[in-house]
Scaffold this active site. Structure first.
Site, mmCIF file in Angstrom:
data_model
loop_
_atom_site.group_PDB
_atom_site.id
_atom_site.type_symbol
_atom_site.label_atom_id
_atom_site.label_comp_id
_atom_site.label_asym_id
_atom_site.label_seq_id
_atom_site.Cartn_x
_atom_site.Cartn_y
_atom_site.Cartn_z
ATOM 1 N N SER A 127 0.986 -1.042 0.152
ATOM 2 C CA SER A 127 -0.035 0.034 0.243
ATOM 3 C C SER A 127 0.867 1.299 -0.078
ATOM 4 O O SER A 127 2.218 1.264 0.369
ATOM 5 C CB SER A 127 -0.745 0.068 1.245
ATOM 6 O OG SER A 127 -0.103 0.315 2.437
ATOM 7 N N ASP B 89 -0.891 -1.305 -4.199
ATOM 8 C CA ASP B 89 -2.291 -1.493 -3.648
ATOM 9 C C ASP B 89 -2.980 -0.045 -3.456
ATOM 10 O O ASP B 89 -2.174 0.736 -2.730
ATOM 11 C CB ASP B 89 -2.317 -2.551 -2.465
ATOM 12 C CG ASP B 89 -3.801 -2.863 -2.061
ATOM 13 O OD1 ASP B 89 -4.524 -3.056 -3.083
ATOM 14 O OD2 ASP B 89 -3.720 -3.424 -1.079
ATOM 15 N N HIS B 90 -4.024 0.065 -3.942
ATOM 16 C CA HIS B 90 -4.953 1.340 -3.774
ATOM 17 C C HIS B 90 -4.078 2.660 -3.941
ATOM 18 O O HIS B 90 -4.044 3.525 -3.150
ATOM 19 C CB HIS B 90 -5.377 1.415 -2.162
ATOM 20 C CG HIS B 90 -6.541 0.424 -2.106
ATOM 21 N ND1 HIS B 90 -7.737 0.688 -2.463
ATOM 22 C CD2 HIS B 90 -6.368 -0.846 -1.647
ATOM 23 C CE1 HIS B 90 -8.410 -0.499 -2.087
ATOM 24 N NE2 HIS B 90 -7.674 -1.500 -1.500
ATOM 25 N N ASP C 27 -6.826 3.878 -7.555
ATOM 26 C CA ASP C 27 -8.227 3.839 -6.760
ATOM 27 C C ASP C 27 -8.735 4.938 -6.975
ATOM 28 O O ASP C 27 -8.471 6.051 -6.064
ATOM 29 C CB ASP C 27 -7.803 3.267 -5.300
ATOM 30 C CG ASP C 27 -9.161 3.241 -4.593
ATOM 31 O OD1 ASP C 27 -10.358 3.720 -4.992
ATOM 32 O OD2 ASP C 27 -9.145 2.815 -3.630
ATOM 33 N N GLU D 237 -11.040 0.100 -9.550
ATOM 34 C CA GLU D 237 -11.833 -0.145 -8.820
ATOM 35 C C GLU D 237 -13.361 0.833 -9.114
ATOM 36 O O GLU D 237 -13.237 1.643 -9.463
ATOM 37 C CB GLU D 237 -11.607 0.091 -7.180
ATOM 38 C CG GLU D 237 -12.494 -0.270 -6.350
ATOM 39 C CD GLU D 237 -12.139 -0.183 -4.916
ATOM 40 O OE1 GLU D 237 -11.613 -1.112 -4.435
ATOM 41 O OE2 GLU D 237 -12.143 0.819 -4.145
ATOM 42 N N ASP E 206 -4.778 -9.183 3.640
ATOM 43 C CA ASP E 206 -3.886 -8.422 4.433
ATOM 44 C C ASP E 206 -4.255 -8.690 5.893
ATOM 45 O O ASP E 206 -3.428 -9.139 6.792
ATOM 46 C CB ASP E 206 -4.180 -6.767 4.260
ATOM 47 C CG ASP E 206 -3.015 -6.084 5.068
ATOM 48 O OD1 ASP E 206 -1.929 -6.651 5.481
ATOM 49 O OD2 ASP E 206 -3.222 -4.919 5.402
HETATM 50 O O1 TD4 Z 1 -6.456 -3.947 -0.339
HETATM 51 N N1 TD4 Z 1 -6.235 -4.589 0.738
HETATM 52 C C1 TD4 Z 1 -5.273 -4.471 1.615
HETATM 53 C C2 TD4 Z 1 -5.175 -3.084 2.257
HETATM 54 C C3 TD4 Z 1 -4.226 -2.716 3.298
HETATM 55 C C4 TD4 Z 1 -4.050 -1.173 3.272
HETATM 56 O O2 TD4 Z 1 -3.870 -0.900 4.337
HETATM 57 P P1 TD4 Z 1 -2.717 0.232 4.989
HETATM 58 O O3 TD4 Z 1 -2.812 1.483 4.058
HETATM 59 O O4 TD4 Z 1 -2.863 0.328 6.378
HETATM 60 O O5 TD4 Z 1 -1.428 -0.585 4.524
HETATM 61 C C5 TD4 Z 1 -7.122 -5.567 0.870
HETATM 62 O O6 TD4 Z 1 -8.140 -5.407 0.107
HETATM 63 C C6 TD4 Z 1 -7.321 -6.453 2.135
HETATM 64 O O7 TD4 Z 1 -8.225 -6.920 2.645
HETATM 65 P P2 TD4 Z 1 -8.417 -7.558 4.165
HETATM 66 O O8 TD4 Z 1 -9.720 -8.224 4.289
HETATM 67 O O9 TD4 Z 1 -7.499 -8.435 4.219
HETATM 68 O O10 TD4 Z 1 -8.619 -6.546 5.064
HETATM 69 ZN ZN ZN Z 2 -8.020 -3.482 -0.874
HETATM 70 CA CA CA Z 3 -11.644 2.820 -3.548
#
Ligand code: TD4
Ligand code: ZN
Ligand code: CA
Length: 314
Positions: free
Chosen positions: A50, A82-83, A104, A134, A255
């Site tokens: 992330s 991620d995101h 995202d 997304e 995660d």
């Molecule tokens: O995309 N994710 C992981 C998101 C983690 C981001 O958190 P931080 O910004 O604190 O690093 C998921 O879709 C994970 O889903 P889950 O069900 O494991 O929470």
């Molecule tokens: Zn996610």
């Molecule tokens: Ca989103």
């Protein structure tokens, strides 16, 4: 082998009708636990970081660690942002050699999401980096949520078709009722399977499930035994995960289950061996707990023995 793209991993999963885990990392032990499990199961794997993981660990450390593993292992590994929300972080990831990223922009209007996503696809694809986007909001659908509200929260399959055509993304994360973290449902775990089915039929591309942790009962129990206070935690039942994979989900984001397993193992060591202060004796068992969880996930997802052969970089 060198890192592979998200597209290579997910297109194969789409054709084969299985899913690949995208596991979030923040440190070396979590990462090593995941890789050892993927090797043991001969499974491709997506390593997700992330924006806050990058901030925590530093992009240089994360990238070197993941590339090092890719060089010495035989399983295909993709490194994924991620995101991604910040265009500068996205550009930085491309520059540092990420092979997959998520833009995202799902909080924006459909038109704005399309514009933003198109812009990212354009730069990412020039550098052979795959793009996930997304649609909808990651939020639970409680029993009392009206049809109107449901429409506002979850993916609209017709929008998804248009979105995929317009943006040329490689994979899509449709909101179908899951959410991040350990508290996904107040009552029954309810997902909108119909919307997922329609979305797959209209888009045909690899689909992604966010918020896919199961928050396993046995880990919660053990955590509580060693002092954790996380009442009301609830995840996506394994049966639901198997069903969404049948309906066309090819990437499962995990995660929370890793966080729970990792910290529960640490709690156990501290509770049973209060004299212990060697970090290796504390984080070693936590790394093993990650290995156990990931191995189990790979079996559920169906990605065992789906690794393909490529020559090793010597
Ligand atoms: O995309 N994710 C992981 C998101 C983690 C981001 O958190 P931080 O910004 O604190 O690093 C998921 O879709 C994970 O889903 P889950 O069900 O494991 O929470
Ligand atoms: Zn996610
Ligand atoms: Ca989103």
């Amino acid at each position: 082998m060198s890192l592979v793209t998200g597209k290579e991993i997910l297109d194969a999963a789409n054709v084969g009708g299985y899913a690949v885990g995208a596991f979030n990392i923040n440190n070396m032990e979590i990462f090593q636990g995941i890789i050892r499990a993927a090797e043991e199961k001969n499974s491709p794997v997506i390593i997700a970081t992330s924006e806050s993981a990058i901030k925590y660990a530093g992009i240089n450390y994360l990238v070197s660690m993941v590339k090092t593993a890719a060089n010495i292992t035989s399983v295909p590994i993709a490194l994924h942002l991620d995101h991604g929300k910040n265009f500068e972080v996205i550009q930085k990831c491309i520059k540092y050699g990420y092979t997959s990223l998520m833009i995202d922009a799902s909080h924006l209007s459909l038109d704005e999401n399309i514009e933003e996503t198109k812009k990212v696809v354009k730069t990412a694809h020039t550098h052979n980096v795959s793009v996930e986007a997304e649609l909808g909001r990651l939020q639970g659908i409680e029993d009392n949520v009206s049809v109107l509200e449901r429409d506002a929260i979850l993916v609209n399959p017709q929008d998804a078709k248009l979105f995929v055509e317009e943006t040329e993304i490689d994979s899509l994360a449709p909101a179908i009722g899951t959410s991040h973290g350990a508290f996904k449902f107040k009552g029954e775990a309810e997902l909108d399977f119909e919307r997922l089915d329609e979305t797959k039929n209209l888009t045909k591309i690899p689909l992604v499930l966010h918020g896919a942790s199961s928050v396993p009962e046995n880990i919660l129990k053990k955590a509580a035994k060693y002092g954790a206070k996380i009442p009301g935690a609830k995840g996506v039942p394994t049966e639901h995960i198997k069903k969404v994979i049948k309906l066309g989900i090819n990437k499962i984001n995990i995660d929370t289950d890793l966080r729970l397993a990792f910290t529960t193992a640490i709690r156990e060591v501290f509770a049973n061996s209060p004299e212990q202060f060697d970090p290796r004796k504390i984080l070693g068992p936590a790394r093993n707990a990650i290995y156990d969880v990931v191995k189990e996930k790979i079996d559920i997802l169906g990605s065992a023995d789906k690794a393909w052969e490529e020559e090793l970089v010597l």
